[in-house]
Design an enzyme around this catalytic site. Structure first.
Site, PDB file in Angstrom:
ATOM      1  N   GLU A   1      17.969 -12.293   2.088  1.00 46.03           N
ATOM      2  CA  GLU A   1      19.261 -12.287   2.788  1.00 46.03           C
ATOM      3  C   GLU A   1      20.144 -13.441   2.281  1.00 46.03           C
ATOM      4  OE1 GLU A   1      18.579 -10.270   7.128  1.00 46.03           O
ATOM      5  OE2 GLU A   1      17.912 -12.336   6.985  1.00 46.03           O
TER       6      GLU A   1
ATOM      7  N   GLU B   1      12.507  -6.919   3.351  1.00 46.87           N
ATOM      8  CA  GLU B   1      12.312  -7.343   4.739  1.00 46.87           C
ATOM      9  C   GLU B   1      11.334  -6.425   5.464  1.00 46.87           C
ATOM     10  OE1 GLU B   1      15.826  -7.595   7.231  1.00 46.87           O
ATOM     11  OE2 GLU B   1      14.602  -7.933   9.005  1.00 46.87           O
TER      12      GLU B   1
ATOM     13  N   ASP C   1      20.534  -4.306   6.854  1.00 37.61           N
ATOM     14  CA  ASP C   1      20.882  -5.522   7.585  1.00 37.61           C
ATOM     15  C   ASP C   1      21.746  -5.165   8.793  1.00 37.61           C
ATOM     16  OD1 ASP C   1      21.706  -8.367   7.993  1.00 37.61           O
ATOM     17  OD2 ASP C   1      23.629  -7.523   7.392  1.00 37.61           O
TER      18      ASP C   1
ATOM     19  N   ASP D   1      15.758   1.566   9.576  1.00 39.33           N
ATOM     20  CA  ASP D   1      15.159   0.482   8.780  1.00 39.33           C
ATOM     21  C   ASP D   1      14.119   1.058   7.826  1.00 39.33           C
ATOM     22  OD1 ASP D   1      16.326  -1.951   9.759  1.00 39.33           O
ATOM     23  OD2 ASP D   1      15.133  -1.780  11.589  1.00 39.33           O
TER      24      ASP D   1
HETATM   25  P1  FDP Z   1      19.578  -7.884  12.591  1.00 33.00           P
HETATM   26  O1  FDP Z   1      18.487  -8.738  13.174  1.00 33.00           O
HETATM   27  O2  FDP Z   1      20.209  -6.949  13.596  1.00 33.00           O
HETATM   28  O3  FDP Z   1      19.183  -7.170  11.313  1.00 33.00           O
HETATM   29  O4  FDP Z   1      19.505  -9.984   9.512  1.00 33.00           O
HETATM   30  C1  FDP Z   1      19.465 -10.482  10.750  1.00 33.00           C
HETATM   31  C2  FDP Z   1      20.677 -10.162  11.610  1.00 33.00           C
HETATM   32  O5  FDP Z   1      20.754  -8.878  12.148  1.00 33.00           O
HETATM   33  C3  FDP Z   1      22.037 -10.417  10.905  1.00 33.00           C
HETATM   34  O6  FDP Z   1      22.519  -9.304  10.223  1.00 33.00           O
HETATM   35  C4  FDP Z   1      22.927 -10.802  12.044  1.00 33.00           C
HETATM   36  O7  FDP Z   1      24.048 -11.597  11.687  1.00 33.00           O
HETATM   37  C5  FDP Z   1      21.982 -11.536  12.968  1.00 33.00           C
HETATM   38  O8  FDP Z   1      20.654 -11.112  12.639  1.00 33.00           O
HETATM   39  C6  FDP Z   1      22.222 -11.218  14.402  1.00 33.00           C
HETATM   40  O9  FDP Z   1      21.383 -12.002  15.177  1.00 33.00           O
HETATM   41  P2  FDP Z   1      21.698 -12.249  16.741  1.00 33.00           P
HETATM   42  O10 FDP Z   1      21.513 -10.941  17.422  1.00 33.00           O
HETATM   43  O11 FDP Z   1      20.716 -13.289  17.141  1.00 33.00           O
HETATM   44  O12 FDP Z   1      23.107 -12.732  16.829  1.00 33.00           O
END
Ligand code: FDP
Length: 335
Positions: free
Chosen positions: A278, A93, A117, A70
Site C-alpha cells: 500500500e 494483502e 483497497d 476482496d
Molecule cells: P480498508 O481497510 O477498508 O481496505 O487499506 C486500508 C484502508 O481501507 C484504507 O483504504 C483506508 O484509508 C483505511 O483503511 C480506512 O481505515 P479506517 O476505517 O480506520 O478509517
C-alpha cells in the site's frame, strides 16, 4: 472521441521505444495490469446484481474481515499473470505468503499488490481501488520470497493504482512521469486523460479518520487544530475529505493537493496501512509527481520491510503539507 486518443497500450509501447534494451516484458506487464483492471471495473460495477457483495466470513492475513470482492479481486490479479511468464512472484494483502508463480522462474519482475483497497466501501457504492508496485528481479531462477520481495520502495521500477469511482482511472509512474488513463467502457480501452501529473506543492484538503484522533500523538492533534484555524493567507481552514479508501484520498491529494495521514492509534500501534503493497507503491508514485510521503519521521521508500504484511504510520500528499505535518510531529509547531 478522436482516433488520435492514446491508449494505455500505445503509451507503454511508445515509452518502450526510448529503451532500446527493453525486451517488451515490462510493457506487457503494465498492459496485463490494465486488463485485470478492466475485468475488476466490470465486476465491481455490477457486483450488487451478481451476488458479489458482502462478507466471505473469513479474515485476511492482517486480520481484516474479507469481502467477496476482496477474494475475487485477488483471484483476478493472480490469474492475469498465471502462465504469462511476466512475474515470478506476487505479494498481496489477501495472501498470507508470497505466491511463487508456477513456471515463471525466468520472469524478470515481482508484483506487490493490494487488489482491493477500501473494502469497507464495497457495499455502499463508494470509491475503491487496486494498488500495485513492480520490482525488477536481481537474479533469475527459483524465487527467494524474502530477499526478492522485501525490498525498499525506492527500488520499484513502476507503481500505480486503479480507482473505481464515477469512472475507472488507472494512474502509473515508471521513472519519468506520472500518467493517468480513464477507462472508456464502450471502446474497452484505458485512454490517456491526465498527462504528466504534478502534485500541487500545497493544497487545502486533509484526509484522516478524525474519530481516532483521541489516541494520536498530541503533536498530531496540534496539527489538526492548526489546519482548522482561520487564516486566509495560508488557505486555512483546510477542508476535511475522507472517503475511507486510501486510493481515492491519495488521488484527490495528487490532483488537487493536500494530504492523507493515518498515524498510530490504540488499535493500530504501528499505524494501519501496509508498507509493502500500500504505502511503498503510493509513496513512489506521489514522489514521482513531486509530492512527498513518510511515516512522519522517515521517508517511506527508504524503509527496509521486515515482513510482507508490516504496517507503518503514513502521511502522503503535497510536499509542503507533508513537511509541515513532519514539523508538527517533531516540534509541535509549523516549522
Ligand atoms: P480498508 O481497510 O477498508 O481496505 O487499506 C486500508 C484502508 O481501507 C484504507 O483504504 C483506508 O484509508 C483505511 O483503511 C480506512 O481505515 P479506517 O476505517 O480506520 O478509517
Amino acid at each position: 472521441m478522436s482516433s488520435k486518443a492514446i491508449t494505455l497500450g500505445r503509451h507503454v509501447l511508445e515509452d518502450e521505444k526510448q529503451h532500446p534494451e527493453a525486451t517488451g516484458e515490462f510493457s506487457a506487464l503494465l498492459i496485463q495490469i490494465g486488463y485485470a483492471a478492466k475485468l475488476l471495473s466490470r465486476e465491481i460495477s455490477r457486483a450488487a446484481l451478481i451476488g458479489k457483495l458482502g462478507l466471505v466470513g473469513e479474515k485476511n492475513p492482517t486480520g481484516d474481515s474479507q469481502k467477496v470482492l476482496d477474494v475475487y479481486s485477488n483471484d483476478v490479479v493472480v490469474d492475469a499473470f498465471a502462465g504469462t511468464g511476466l512475474v515470478a512472484a506476487i505479494a498481496s494483502e489477501e495472501m498470507q505468503k508470497v505466491k511463487v508463480v508456477e513456471g515463471s522462474e525466468q520472469a524478470r519482475y515481482i508484483l506487490v499488490t493490494d487488489p482491493l483497497d477500501g473494502s469497507s466501501n464495497t457495499d455502499i457504492n463508494g470509491s475503491i481501488g487496486t494498488i500495485f508496485g513492480i520490482y525488477r528481479r536481481k537474479n533469475h531462477g527459483p524465487v527467494d520470497p524474502i530477499s526478492e520481495v522485501l525490498r525498499k520502495g525506492a527500488e520499484q521500477v513502476a507503481a500505480g493504482y486503479v480507482m473505481y469511482s464515477t469512472s475507472t482511472v488507472l494512474v502509473y509512474a515508471c521513472g519519468h512521469g506520472v500518467f493517468g488513463f480513464t477507462l472508456d467502457r464502450e471502446v474497452g480501452e484505458f485512454l490517456l486523460s491526465h498527462d504528466n501529473i504534478r502534485c500541487p506543492g500545497r493544497g487545502h484538503y486533509y484526509s484522516a479518520n478524525l474519530a481516532r484522533s483521541v489516541d494520536w500523538h498530541p503533536n498530531v492533534r496540534k496539527y489538526i487544530n492548526y489546519l482548522n484555524e482561520n487564516d486566509p493567507h495560508t488557505s486555512r481552514p483546510y477542508s476535511l475529505r475522507y472517503t475511507g479508501a486510501l486510493v481515492a484520498d491519495v488521488h484527490r491529494s495528487l490532483i488537487e493537493g493536500g494530504l492523507y495521514f493515518y498515524p498510530p492509534d490504540t488499535g493500530h500501534k504501528d499505524g494501519k496501512l501496509r508498507l509493502v503493497y500500500e504505502c511503498a507503491p503510493l509513496a513512489y508514485l506521489v514522489e514521482a509527481a513531486g509530492g512527498r510521503a513518510s511515516t512522519g519521521m522517515e521517508r517511506i521508500v527508504d524503509l527496509q520491510p521486515q515482513e510482507i504484511h508490516q504496517r507503518v504510520p503514513f502521511v502522503v500528499g503535497s510536499a509542503l503539507d507533508v513537511e509541515q505535518y513532519e514539523a508538527f510531529l517533531k516540534h509541535g509547531r509549523p516549522e
